[in-house]
Scaffold this active site. Structure first.
Site, PDB file in Angstrom:
ATOM      1  N   GLU A 253      64.451  82.021   7.561  1.00  0.00           N
ATOM      2  CA  GLU A 253      63.248  80.744   7.716  1.00  0.00           C
ATOM      3  C   GLU A 253      63.468  80.709   9.576  1.00  0.00           C
ATOM      4  O   GLU A 253      63.089  80.202  10.181  1.00  0.00           O
ATOM      5  CB  GLU A 253      63.647  79.972   7.397  1.00  0.00           C
ATOM      6  CG  GLU A 253      63.604  79.328   5.936  1.00  0.00           C
ATOM      7  CD  GLU A 253      62.160  80.112   5.418  1.00  0.00           C
ATOM      8  OE1 GLU A 253      61.179  79.369   6.361  1.00  0.00           O
ATOM      9  OE2 GLU A 253      61.610  79.309   4.456  1.00  0.00           O
ATOM     10  N   TRP A 256      61.092  82.975  11.469  1.00  0.00           N
ATOM     11  CA  TRP A 256      60.324  82.148  11.287  1.00  0.00           C
ATOM     12  C   TRP A 256      59.841  81.772  12.376  1.00  0.00           C
ATOM     13  O   TRP A 256      58.688  82.051  13.630  1.00  0.00           O
ATOM     14  CB  TRP A 256      59.849  81.822  10.256  1.00  0.00           C
ATOM     15  CG  TRP A 256      58.597  82.448   9.234  1.00  0.00           C
ATOM     16  CD1 TRP A 256      59.615  83.102   7.619  1.00  0.00           C
ATOM     17  CD2 TRP A 256      57.330  82.578   9.257  1.00  0.00           C
ATOM     18  NE1 TRP A 256      58.172  83.399   7.669  1.00  0.00           N
ATOM     19  CE2 TRP A 256      57.321  83.665   7.795  1.00  0.00           C
ATOM     20  CE3 TRP A 256      56.472  83.027  10.141  1.00  0.00           C
ATOM     21  CZ2 TRP A 256      55.938  84.224   7.735  1.00  0.00           C
ATOM     22  CZ3 TRP A 256      55.536  83.703   9.490  1.00  0.00           C
ATOM     23  CH2 TRP A 256      55.148  84.149   8.581  1.00  0.00           C
ATOM     24  N   TRP A 284      33.264  72.612  12.058  1.00  0.00           N
ATOM     25  CA  TRP A 284      34.436  71.916  10.960  1.00  0.00           C
ATOM     26  C   TRP A 284      33.284  70.052  11.311  1.00  0.00           C
ATOM     27  O   TRP A 284      32.794  69.836  11.437  1.00  0.00           O
ATOM     28  CB  TRP A 284      35.995  71.108  12.056  1.00  0.00           C
ATOM     29  CG  TRP A 284      36.291  72.276  12.636  1.00  0.00           C
ATOM     30  CD1 TRP A 284      36.494  72.918  13.547  1.00  0.00           C
ATOM     31  CD2 TRP A 284      37.268  72.692  11.050  1.00  0.00           C
ATOM     32  NE1 TRP A 284      37.279  73.938  13.242  1.00  0.00           N
ATOM     33  CE2 TRP A 284      37.595  74.287  12.351  1.00  0.00           C
ATOM     34  CE3 TRP A 284      37.493  72.549  10.070  1.00  0.00           C
ATOM     35  CZ2 TRP A 284      38.484  74.798  11.980  1.00  0.00           C
ATOM     36  CZ3 TRP A 284      38.358  73.233   9.460  1.00  0.00           C
ATOM     37  CH2 TRP A 284      39.485  74.385  10.391  1.00  0.00           C
ATOM     38  N   ASN A 319      58.322  71.082   3.369  1.00  0.00           N
ATOM     39  CA  ASN A 319      57.998  72.219   4.330  1.00  0.00           C
ATOM     40  C   ASN A 319      56.477  72.855   2.969  1.00  0.00           C
ATOM     41  O   ASN A 319      55.526  72.630   3.296  1.00  0.00           O
ATOM     42  CB  ASN A 319      58.798  73.833   3.883  1.00  0.00           C
ATOM     43  CG  ASN A 319      57.633  74.379   4.271  1.00  0.00           C
ATOM     44  OD1 ASN A 319      57.188  74.456   5.911  1.00  0.00           O
ATOM     45  ND2 ASN A 319      57.526  75.923   3.644  1.00  0.00           N
ATOM     46  N   TRP A 337      41.880  72.050  12.324  1.00  0.00           N
ATOM     47  CA  TRP A 337      43.386  72.093  12.933  1.00  0.00           C
ATOM     48  C   TRP A 337      43.679  71.539  13.901  1.00  0.00           C
ATOM     49  O   TRP A 337      44.978  70.893  13.154  1.00  0.00           O
ATOM     50  CB  TRP A 337      43.763  73.230  12.634  1.00  0.00           C
ATOM     51  CG  TRP A 337      43.486  74.307  13.577  1.00  0.00           C
ATOM     52  CD1 TRP A 337      42.471  75.157  13.870  1.00  0.00           C
ATOM     53  CD2 TRP A 337      44.183  74.610  14.499  1.00  0.00           C
ATOM     54  NE1 TRP A 337      42.656  75.673  14.527  1.00  0.00           N
ATOM     55  CE2 TRP A 337      44.381  75.372  15.649  1.00  0.00           C
ATOM     56  CE3 TRP A 337      45.323  74.048  15.214  1.00  0.00           C
ATOM     57  CZ2 TRP A 337      44.079  76.481  16.867  1.00  0.00           C
ATOM     58  CZ3 TRP A 337      45.939  74.030  16.086  1.00  0.00           C
ATOM     59  CH2 TRP A 337      45.333  75.791  17.283  1.00  0.00           C
ATOM     60  N   TRP A 360      50.500  75.965  11.723  1.00  0.00           N
ATOM     61  CA  TRP A 360      48.793  74.948  11.542  1.00  0.00           C
ATOM     62  C   TRP A 360      47.805  75.599  11.525  1.00  0.00           C
ATOM     63  O   TRP A 360      46.786  75.718  11.085  1.00  0.00           O
ATOM     64  CB  TRP A 360      48.454  73.383  12.366  1.00  0.00           C
ATOM     65  CG  TRP A 360      48.913  72.379  11.917  1.00  0.00           C
ATOM     66  CD1 TRP A 360      50.093  72.141  12.155  1.00  0.00           C
ATOM     67  CD2 TRP A 360      47.985  71.538  11.296  1.00  0.00           C
ATOM     68  NE1 TRP A 360      50.276  70.434  11.287  1.00  0.00           N
ATOM     69  CE2 TRP A 360      49.019  70.233  10.743  1.00  0.00           C
ATOM     70  CE3 TRP A 360      47.198  72.039  10.234  1.00  0.00           C
ATOM     71  CZ2 TRP A 360      48.873  69.052  10.012  1.00  0.00           C
ATOM     72  CZ3 TRP A 360      46.507  70.463   9.423  1.00  0.00           C
ATOM     73  CH2 TRP A 360      47.408  69.285   9.186  1.00  0.00           C
TER      74      TRP A 360
HETATM   75  P1  FAD Z   1      64.525  74.755   6.519  1.00  0.00           P
HETATM   76  O1  FAD Z   1      63.966  74.952   4.993  1.00  0.00           O
HETATM   77  O2  FAD Z   1      66.173  74.172   5.751  1.00  0.00           O
HETATM   78  O3  FAD Z   1      64.414  75.951   7.287  1.00  0.00           O
HETATM   79  C1  FAD Z   1      65.842  76.033   8.296  1.00  0.00           C
HETATM   80  C2  FAD Z   1      65.011  75.979   9.806  1.00  0.00           C
HETATM   81  O4  FAD Z   1      64.352  77.372   9.615  1.00  0.00           O
HETATM   82  C3  FAD Z   1      64.238  74.921   9.732  1.00  0.00           C
HETATM   83  O5  FAD Z   1      64.670  73.242  10.427  1.00  0.00           O
HETATM   84  C4  FAD Z   1      62.804  75.481  11.014  1.00  0.00           C
HETATM   85  O6  FAD Z   1      63.670  75.367  12.352  1.00  0.00           O
HETATM   86  C5  FAD Z   1      63.103  77.022  10.262  1.00  0.00           C
HETATM   87  N1  FAD Z   1      61.602  77.431   9.559  1.00  0.00           N
HETATM   88  C6  FAD Z   1      61.695  77.203   8.331  1.00  0.00           C
HETATM   89  N2  FAD Z   1      60.337  77.378   7.859  1.00  0.00           N
HETATM   90  C7  FAD Z   1      59.983  77.590   9.169  1.00  0.00           C
HETATM   91  C8  FAD Z   1      58.369  78.034   8.877  1.00  0.00           C
HETATM   92  N3  FAD Z   1      57.465  78.001   9.121  1.00  0.00           N
HETATM   93  N4  FAD Z   1      57.487  78.197  10.457  1.00  0.00           N
HETATM   94  C9  FAD Z   1      58.689  77.858  11.529  1.00  0.00           C
HETATM   95  N5  FAD Z   1      60.422  77.379  11.594  1.00  0.00           N
HETATM   96  C10 FAD Z   1      60.723  77.245  10.515  1.00  0.00           C
HETATM   97  N6  FAD Z   1      58.342  72.835  11.293  1.00  0.00           N
HETATM   98  C11 FAD Z   1      59.287  72.503  12.908  1.00  0.00           C
HETATM   99  O7  FAD Z   1      60.498  73.049  13.637  1.00  0.00           O
HETATM  100  N7  FAD Z   1      58.891  71.978  13.622  1.00  0.00           N
HETATM  101  C12 FAD Z   1      57.243  71.307  13.269  1.00  0.00           C
HETATM  102  O8  FAD Z   1      56.366  71.310  14.287  1.00  0.00           O
HETATM  103  C13 FAD Z   1      56.776  72.242  12.485  1.00  0.00           C
HETATM  104  N8  FAD Z   1      55.363  72.284  11.857  1.00  0.00           N
HETATM  105  C14 FAD Z   1      55.277  72.359  10.803  1.00  0.00           C
HETATM  106  C15 FAD Z   1      53.552  72.077  10.765  1.00  0.00           C
HETATM  107  C16 FAD Z   1      53.010  73.121   9.467  1.00  0.00           C
HETATM  108  C17 FAD Z   1      51.506  72.400   8.869  1.00  0.00           C
HETATM  109  C18 FAD Z   1      53.699  73.669   8.104  1.00  0.00           C
HETATM  110  C19 FAD Z   1      53.378  74.207   6.950  1.00  0.00           C
HETATM  111  C20 FAD Z   1      54.979  73.307   8.883  1.00  0.00           C
HETATM  112  C21 FAD Z   1      55.987  73.314   9.917  1.00  0.00           C
HETATM  113  N9  FAD Z   1      57.080  73.485   9.983  1.00  0.00           N
HETATM  114  C22 FAD Z   1      57.570  72.818  11.265  1.00  0.00           C
HETATM  115  C23 FAD Z   1      57.805  74.539   9.254  1.00  0.00           C
HETATM  116  C24 FAD Z   1      58.989  73.558   8.233  1.00  0.00           C
HETATM  117  O9  FAD Z   1      58.173  72.869   7.884  1.00  0.00           O
HETATM  118  C25 FAD Z   1      60.161  72.647   9.079  1.00  0.00           C
HETATM  119  O10 FAD Z   1      60.972  73.698  10.170  1.00  0.00           O
HETATM  120  C26 FAD Z   1      60.806  72.029   8.234  1.00  0.00           C
HETATM  121  O11 FAD Z   1      60.384  71.914   6.918  1.00  0.00           O
HETATM  122  C27 FAD Z   1      61.828  71.476   8.547  1.00  0.00           C
HETATM  123  O12 FAD Z   1      63.002  71.023   7.709  1.00  0.00           O
HETATM  124  P2  FAD Z   1      64.132  71.783   7.456  1.00  0.00           P
HETATM  125  O13 FAD Z   1      64.468  71.683   8.554  1.00  0.00           O
HETATM  126  O14 FAD Z   1      64.702  71.297   5.915  1.00  0.00           O
HETATM  127  O15 FAD Z   1      63.873  72.922   7.170  1.00  0.00           O
END
Ligand code: FAD
Length: 428
Positions: A253, A256, A284, A319, A337, A360
Site C-alpha cells: 500500500e 501504491w 457524462w 478504502n 470522476w 478516482w
Molecule cells: P491503510 O490501508 O492503513 O494504508 C496505509 C497507507 O498506504 C495509506 O495511509 C496510504 O498512504 C497508502 N495507501 C493505501 N491504499 C492506497 C491507495 N489505493 N492509493 C494510494 N495510497 C494508498 N489516499 C490518500 O492518501 N489520499 C487520498 O486523497 C485518497 N483518495 C482516494 C480516493 C479514492 C476514490 C480511493 C478509492 C482511494 C483513495 N485513497 C487516497 C487511497 C486509500 O483509500 C487511502 O490511502 C486509505 O483509505 C487511507 O486510510 P489508512 O491510512 O487507514 O490506509
C-alpha cells in the site's frame, strides 16, 4: 542566516532538508507559511488546517524546550519571502520536495526570486522513498502499471540502505528571532470539531492487515493517511515498520502511494484530464440532483450512503468503501470522476492530490492500471462480501430498514446497461 521552510514535513525528527540545513549552517530560521492561495479556498473550520496548526504547536513546544521558536507567517509565499529577504541577509533556503503541480510552479517562481538575490534554494527528497525518475523502466520511461513498478521499487530498495536523518539532534543550531507563532485565530480560522484518529502501525495491525483491511466495520487500517500527507511521520520509519512483518500487503500500500506520486510527477495533466484520452469523450450525464444525493449519502444504496456519511462526519472513509462510492458515482450515476474527486478533496483529511486523482481515475476506468470499464461493482453484492452483518452500514445509517431510508435513486441493472452503452460509445 539560513531559512528552513516546513511544508509537508511537519516534524523535527528524521527530516531530510531540516537535517541538511542544520548540519551545513549555524543560525537556521525555521518557518511555516499559511499560504493564502490555499487557505482562501477552505472553510474557516477546515479540519486539515486545525491538524496542521496542531502539528506546528507540537514542533513549537519541542523547540521551546531548547529556548527556540518556530516563525509562522500568513500570506502568499512569494510575498512572505520578499519581506524576509528585506529584513535579513539570507544565504540559503532549504525545503523538502513537493510534487503537486501548484507546488512545483510556486517553487519555480521562488527559485527565480532566490537566484536574483544569489540565494541557494536547496531541496531534498523526503516524503517518499523513491521520487521522480528513480524508479523507471530500463529505457527510462515511467511505469504506468503498478506490479512492474512495485517490483522495480523493491529491487532498488534492496540495494539502497534506508536512511535516517538525525535532524532532532541538531536543534541547538536553530537561530533566535522575534518572528511570531501565529494562532489559528490570527489566520482567520477556528478549531475543527472533527477529531483525527491516532495512527496505528502496531505489529498486530500490520501482521493481520491482509486479512482485516477490507472489512470497514473492523476499523483495522492504519489511519496513517493524514500523517503521511503532512509529514507528521517519516515515510522511512513507516517503511521500516512495514518491513518488520512477514506479510507484505501493508508495504504494498505504501508503494501504491509512491506509484501515484510518480504518475502525477510524470503526467501532471491527469489532474484535469483522463490518463486515457478517449475517456474524456464519455458523455457524462452530470445530474446535479443525483450528485447532491450522493454527497449527502441518500442514494438508497446502503454501502454508498454509509461511506458518504462516514466521510461527511469524520473526514475519513474506508478504502473499500471509497472504491464502491467512486465506482457508483461514475458508473451508476454517470457523473464525471472530476466531480467526485473535487468533493473528496474538500472533505478528506488525508486528501492527497496524487492518490485522489489516481484512485478516482482508477475507479472511472480512465487512469493508469485501471480496472476495465465493463467491470462494474455491484454495490449490493459488495455488502455480502465486506459487511455481511451490516455493522458498518447500521453504524452510519441509523434509519436503515425504516421508512425514513430512501428508495434506490437508480435501478442497478438499468444503470449498468446505460453505463456499458455510453462507455462503449466513447472508448470502443
Ligand atoms: P491503510 O490501508 O492503513 O494504508 C496505509 C497507507 O498506504 C495509506 O495511509 C496510504 O498512504 C497508502 N495507501 C493505501 N491504499 C492506497 C491507495 N489505493 N492509493 C494510494 N495510497 C494508498 N489516499 C490518500 O492518501 N489520499 C487520498 O486523497 C485518497 N483518495 C482516494 C480516493 C479514492 C476514490 C480511493 C478509492 C482511494 C483513495 N485513497 C487516497 C487511497 C486509500 O483509500 C487511502 O490511502 C486509505 O483509505 C487511507 O486510510 P489508512 O491510512 O487507514 O490506509
Amino acid at each position: 542566516m539560513t531559512v528552513f521552510w516546513f511544508r509537508r514535513d511537519l516534524r523535527l525528527e528524521d527530516n531530510t532538508a531540516l537535517y541538511h540545513a542544520l548540519n551545513d549552517n549555524d543560525g537556521v530560521l525555521p518557518i511555516f507559511i499559511f499560504d493564502k492561495n490555499i487557505l482562501s479556498q477552505l472553510p474557516p473550520d477546515d479540519a486539515r488546517v486545525t491538524f496542521i496548526h496542531n502539528q506546528l504547536t507540537v514542533i513549537q513546544n519541542q523547540l521551546q524546550k531548547t529556548g527556540k521558536s518556530l516563525a509562522v507567517f500568513h500570506g502568499e509565499p512569494f510575498e512572505v519571502f520578499g519581506k524576509l529577504l528585506s529584513e535579513n541577509a539570507i544565504n540559503a533556503v532549504y525545503a523538502n520536495h513537493d510534487y503537486e503541480p501548484y507546488a512545483r510552479k510556486r517553487d519555480l517562481e521562488l527559485y527565480q526570486l532566490f537566484k536574483e538575490h544569489r540565494i541557494e534554494f536547496k531541496t531534498c527528497k523526503d516524503q517518499v522513498i523513491f521520487e521522480k525518475n528513480e524508479v523507471v523502466k530500463d529505457d527510462g520511461s515511467p511505469y504506468v502499471v503498478y506490479t512492474p513498478y512495485s517490483n522495480k521499487w523493491k529491487e532498488r530498495f534492496r540495494n539502497t540502505p534506508l536512511a535516517h536523518f538525525q535532524s532532532e539532534a541538531l536543534l541547538s543550531k536553530i537561530a533566535s528571532h522575534s518572528y511570531p507563532f501565529l494562532s489559528l485565530k490570527d489566520i482567520g480560522f477556528t478549531p475543527s470539531s472533527i477529531t483525527v484518529t491516532p495512527y496505528d502501525v502496531s505489529d498486530s495491525l500490520i501482521d493481520n492487515y491482509e486479512a482485516t483491511r477490507n472489512f470497514p466495520a473492523l476499523n483495522k487500517t492504519s489511519y496513517l493517511g493524514i500523517y503521511l500527507r503532512f509529514g507528521a511521520v517519516s515515510i522511512r520509519k513507516m517503511v521500516a515498520k512495514a518491513l518488520q512483518s512477514k506479510n507484505e500487503t501493508f508495504l504494498k500500500e505504501l508503494i501504491w502511494r509512491e506509484f501515484f506520486m510518480q504518475i502525477l510527477w510524470h503526467f501532471p495533466h491527469t489532474v484535469h484530464k483522463s490518463f486515457k484520452a478517449k475517456y474524456d469523450e464519455i458523455e457524462w450525464e452530470n445530474n446535479e440532483i443525483l450528485f447532491q444525493k450522493w454527497c449527502e449519502g441518500k442514494t438508497g444504496y446502503p454501502f454508498v450512503d454509509a461511506g458518504m456519511r462516514e466521510l461527511n462526519t469524520t473526514g475519513h472513509m474506508h478504502n473499500r468503501v471509497r472504491m464502491i462510492v467512486a465506482s457508483f458515482l461514475c458508473k451508476h450515476l454517470l457523473i464525471d470522476w472530476r466531480w467526485g474527486e473535487a468533493y473528496f478533496a474538500q472533505k478528506l483529511l488525508d486528501y492527497e492530490q496524487a492518490s485522489n486523482v489516481g484512485n478516482w481515475q482508477w475507479a472511472a476506468g480512465s487512469g493508469v492500471d485501471a480496472a476495465p470499464y465493463f467491470r462494474i461493482f455491484n454495490p449490493t453484492e459488495q455488502i455480502k462480501k465486506f459487511d455481511k452483518e451490516y455493522r458498518y452500514i447500521k453504524k452510519w445509517i441509523p434509519e436503515y430498514h425504516s421508512p425514513a431510508y430512501p428508495e434506490p435513486i437508480v435501478d442497478h441493472k438499468a444503470a449498468r446497461d446505460k453505463c456499458l452503452f455510453l462507455y462503449k460509445k466513447a472508448v470502443g
